[in-house]
Scaffold this motif. Structure first.
Motif, PDB file in Angstrom:
ATOM      1  N   ASN A 183       0.806  -1.224   0.000  1.00  0.00           N
ATOM      2  CA  ASN A 183       0.000   0.000   0.000  1.00  0.00           C
ATOM      3  C   ASN A 183       0.835   1.269   0.000  1.00  0.00           C
ATOM      4  O   ASN A 183       0.333   2.350  -0.313  1.00  0.00           O
ATOM      5  N   THR A 184       2.124   1.165   0.381  1.00  0.00           N
ATOM      6  CA  THR A 184       2.985   2.351   0.409  1.00  0.00           C
ATOM      7  C   THR A 184       3.683   2.587  -0.930  1.00  0.00           C
ATOM      8  O   THR A 184       4.307   3.632  -1.114  1.00  0.00           O
ATOM      9  N   ILE A 185       3.576   1.641  -1.833  1.00  0.00           N
ATOM     10  CA  ILE A 185       4.230   1.792  -3.142  1.00  0.00           C
ATOM     11  C   ILE A 185       3.460   2.812  -3.976  1.00  0.00           C
ATOM     12  O   ILE A 185       2.261   2.677  -4.207  1.00  0.00           O
ATOM     13  N   GLU A 186       4.154   3.856  -4.434  1.00  0.00           N
ATOM     14  CA  GLU A 186       3.520   4.880  -5.274  1.00  0.00           C
ATOM     15  C   GLU A 186       3.534   4.473  -6.741  1.00  0.00           C
ATOM     16  O   GLU A 186       2.507   4.521  -7.419  1.00  0.00           O
ATOM     17  N   HIS A 187       4.703   4.112  -7.222  1.00  0.00           N
ATOM     18  CA  HIS A 187       4.788   3.683  -8.614  1.00  0.00           C
ATOM     19  C   HIS A 187       5.979   2.758  -8.814  1.00  0.00           C
ATOM     20  O   HIS A 187       6.888   2.697  -7.983  1.00  0.00           O
ATOM     21  N   ILE A 188       5.937   2.023  -9.920  1.00  0.00           N
ATOM     22  CA  ILE A 188       6.973   1.040 -10.245  1.00  0.00           C
ATOM     23  C   ILE A 188       7.376   1.265 -11.696  1.00  0.00           C
ATOM     24  O   ILE A 188       6.513   1.374 -12.574  1.00  0.00           O
ATOM     25  N   GLU A 189       8.684   1.347 -11.925  1.00  0.00           N
ATOM     26  CA  GLU A 189       9.182   1.559 -13.285  1.00  0.00           C
ATOM     27  C   GLU A 189      10.079   0.407 -13.696  1.00  0.00           C
ATOM     28  O   GLU A 189      10.879  -0.091 -12.900  1.00  0.00           O
ATOM     29  N   ALA A 190       9.943  -0.011 -14.955  1.00  0.00           N
ATOM     30  CA  ALA A 190      10.741  -1.116 -15.468  1.00  0.00           C
ATOM     31  C   ALA A 190      12.062  -0.607 -16.025  1.00  0.00           C
ATOM     32  O   ALA A 190      12.125   0.451 -16.652  1.00  0.00           O
TER      33      ALA A 190
ATOM     34  N   VAL B  25       1.237   2.311 -11.550  1.00  0.00           N
ATOM     35  CA  VAL B  25       0.938   3.340 -10.549  1.00  0.00           C
ATOM     36  C   VAL B  25      -0.086   2.817  -9.547  1.00  0.00           C
ATOM     37  O   VAL B  25      -1.000   2.071  -9.902  1.00  0.00           O
ATOM     38  N   ASN B  26       0.083   3.210  -8.286  1.00  0.00           N
ATOM     39  CA  ASN B  26      -0.913   2.941  -7.248  1.00  0.00           C
ATOM     40  C   ASN B  26      -1.979   4.031  -7.356  1.00  0.00           C
ATOM     41  O   ASN B  26      -1.748   5.180  -6.979  1.00  0.00           O
ATOM     42  N   LEU B  27      -3.159   3.698  -7.870  1.00  0.00           N
ATOM     43  CA  LEU B  27      -4.201   4.686  -8.109  1.00  0.00           C
ATOM     44  C   LEU B  27      -4.690   5.346  -6.825  1.00  0.00           C
ATOM     45  O   LEU B  27      -5.178   6.475  -6.850  1.00  0.00           O
ATOM     46  N   ASP B  28      -4.543   4.663  -5.686  1.00  0.00           N
ATOM     47  CA  ASP B  28      -4.975   5.237  -4.408  1.00  0.00           C
ATOM     48  C   ASP B  28      -4.118   6.438  -4.004  1.00  0.00           C
ATOM     49  O   ASP B  28      -4.531   7.237  -3.159  1.00  0.00           O
ATOM     50  N   LEU B  29      -2.916   6.549  -4.583  1.00  0.00           N
ATOM     51  CA  LEU B  29      -1.994   7.622  -4.194  1.00  0.00           C
ATOM     52  C   LEU B  29      -1.883   8.711  -5.253  1.00  0.00           C
ATOM     53  O   LEU B  29      -0.979   9.550  -5.195  1.00  0.00           O
ATOM     54  N   VAL B  30      -2.815   8.714  -6.212  1.00  0.00           N
ATOM     55  CA  VAL B  30      -2.856   9.789  -7.205  1.00  0.00           C
ATOM     56  C   VAL B  30      -3.589  10.987  -6.614  1.00  0.00           C
ATOM     57  O   VAL B  30      -4.679  10.842  -6.066  1.00  0.00           O
ATOM     58  N   ARG B  31      -2.988  12.163  -6.712  1.00  0.00           N
ATOM     59  CA  ARG B  31      -3.576  13.373  -6.127  1.00  0.00           C
ATOM     60  C   ARG B  31      -4.032  14.395  -7.161  1.00  0.00           C
ATOM     61  O   ARG B  31      -4.809  15.282  -6.863  1.00  0.00           O
ATOM     62  N   GLN B  32      -3.536  14.285  -8.389  1.00  0.00           N
ATOM     63  CA  GLN B  32      -3.894  15.284  -9.402  1.00  0.00           C
ATOM     64  C   GLN B  32      -3.643  14.724 -10.795  1.00  0.00           C
ATOM     65  O   GLN B  32      -2.772  13.868 -10.982  1.00  0.00           O
ATOM     66  N   VAL B  33      -4.439  15.188 -11.753  1.00  0.00           N
ATOM     67  CA  VAL B  33      -4.228  14.843 -13.166  1.00  0.00           C
ATOM     68  C   VAL B  33      -3.919  16.131 -13.915  1.00  0.00           C
ATOM     69  O   VAL B  33      -4.658  17.102 -13.827  1.00  0.00           O
ATOM     70  N   LYS B  34      -2.791  16.152 -14.643  1.00  0.00           N
ATOM     71  CA  LYS B  34      -2.376  17.343 -15.381  1.00  0.00           C
ATOM     72  C   LYS B  34      -2.331  17.030 -16.873  1.00  0.00           C
ATOM     73  O   LYS B  34      -1.666  16.077 -17.280  1.00  0.00           O
ATOM     74  N   PRO B  35      -3.044  17.812 -17.690  1.00  0.00           N
ATOM     75  CA  PRO B  35      -3.042  17.553 -19.138  1.00  0.00           C
ATOM     76  C   PRO B  35      -1.677  17.820 -19.746  1.00  0.00           C
ATOM     77  O   PRO B  35      -0.886  18.620 -19.250  1.00  0.00           O
ATOM     78  N   HIS B  36      -1.412  17.117 -20.843  1.00  0.00           N
ATOM     79  CA  HIS B  36      -0.158  17.259 -21.563  1.00  0.00           C
ATOM     80  C   HIS B  36      -0.476  17.228 -23.053  1.00  0.00           C
ATOM     81  O   HIS B  36      -1.647  17.139 -23.439  1.00  0.00           O
TER      82      HIS B  36
ATOM     83  N   GLY C   9       7.780   6.816  -2.355  1.00  0.00           N
ATOM     84  CA  GLY C   9       7.634   8.217  -2.008  1.00  0.00           C
ATOM     85  C   GLY C   9       8.871   8.757  -1.333  1.00  0.00           C
ATOM     86  O   GLY C   9       9.398   9.801  -1.699  1.00  0.00           O
ATOM     87  N   ASP C  10       9.376   8.028  -0.316  1.00  0.00           N
ATOM     88  CA  ASP C  10      10.581   8.467   0.386  1.00  0.00           C
ATOM     89  C   ASP C  10      11.750   7.510   0.166  1.00  0.00           C
ATOM     90  O   ASP C  10      12.813   7.672   0.752  1.00  0.00           O
ATOM     91  N   ASN C  11      11.549   6.497  -0.683  1.00  0.00           N
ATOM     92  CA  ASN C  11      12.613   5.523  -0.900  1.00  0.00           C
ATOM     93  C   ASN C  11      12.412   4.837  -2.260  1.00  0.00           C
ATOM     94  O   ASN C  11      11.290   4.730  -2.747  1.00  0.00           O
ATOM     95  N   SER C  12      13.525   4.419  -2.858  1.00  0.00           N
ATOM     96  CA  SER C  12      13.469   3.658  -4.114  1.00  0.00           C
ATOM     97  C   SER C  12      14.322   2.409  -3.971  1.00  0.00           C
ATOM     98  O   SER C  12      15.458   2.470  -3.512  1.00  0.00           O
TER      99      SER C  12
END
Length: 269
Positions: free
Chosen positions: A180-187, A228-239, A197-200
């Motif tokens: 639950n603490t994992i924000e995102h994972i990159e390959a 991405v952990n959808l529970d830890l998304v705080r904002q969506v920014k268009p690109h 968030g505070d560690n990789s």
């Protein structure tokens, strides 16, 4: 199953082009076309289609006004078709199945129709279960209670099979990471970079294998190399180009590629 479909666009050539591109899909039945938003609202309420391909930029009632105008009934699935990329985020907010750019790409249209089939199948399954429960409640209340308990237990069992903790061997140490603490994972090749968030931390595992261990209701791929952990998304920014960025709890930003834009609709309402 036939997908009863209405096409809405104020440009006649755009309607004709979409009709042509939809011909290969034998389960898609175009029951009507509309040239403006007011007509679309009236026909959607009357015909009750399964699916509406909806242009956004129309004079008078635009596509978003059409969506709002049919909320009093059970709305159909919407696919927005437009020449304007800046509407992407609002399309997600309207919980559209997909967002197609003009001229419509045939492969993206095929992917969209497949998503529509999945959504309709899930809806029918839920409706069938609800109807069964109604009948049971009427003729055998005790069986209805059993059905609810069984369904709840199955859901809990399904959730329990996913990892709660992941052991990560990194730099000669073993770290126990709460999922639950994992924000995102990159390959990165055969390695996964797990960010909390505070560690990789670096885990030797493939993206495909790691996905099987994570609850898909929380963890979704938003790029071919990012989960991405959808529970830890705080904002969506268009690109640009129909893409967007997700801002996570730590402030980190992760790009959502166009191929995975439908994921945003799961939590943007």
């Amino acid at each position: 199953m036939t997908i009863r479909t209405i096409l809405v666009d104020d440009e006649k050539l755009a309607i004709q082009g979409l009709q042509l591109r939809l011909q290969p899909f034998e389960d898609v039945e175009i029951i009507d076309t509309c040239a403006n938003g007011r007509e679309a609202i009236r026909k959607i309420k009357t015909e009750k289609p399964d699916l509406v391909f909806l242009d956004i930029q129309m004079p008078g009632f635009d596509g978003f006004s059409v969506v709002k105008g049919v909320m009093e009934i059970e709305p159909p699935l919407f696919v927005f078709v437009t020449a304007y990329e800046e509407h992407a985020i609002r399309a997600f907010e309207a919980n559209a199945v997909n967002y197609l750019m003009k001229p419509v790409d045939e492969q993206k249209l095929a992917d969209t129709i497949e998503r529509v089939r999945q959504r309709l199948a899930e809806k029918k399954s839920a409706e069938d279960a609800g109807q069964l429960l109604d009948v049971l409640a009427e003729i055998a209340p005790e069986r209805a209670a059993d059905f609810v308990e069984t369904t709840t237990a199955a859901t809990t069992e399904s959730a329990d099979r996913f990892e709660k903790l992941i052991n990560v061997k990194d730099r000669g140490q073993i770290f126990r990471v709460e999922v639950n603490t994992i924000e995102h994972i990159e390959a990165a090749g055969d390695y996964m970079i797990i960010s909390t968030g505070d560690n990789s931390l670096v885990l030797r595992e493939t993206m495909k294998d790691l996905e099987r261990r994570l609850d898909p209701r929380k963890f979704q791929r938003v790029h071919r190399s990012t989960i991405v952990n959808l529970d830890l998304v705080r904002q969506v920014k268009p690109h640009t180009n129909g893409e967007c960025f997700l801002v996570l709890e730590s402030g980190a930003e992760v790009k959502v590629s166009r191929s995975y834009r439908d994921v945003v609709a799961r939590f943007v309402h």
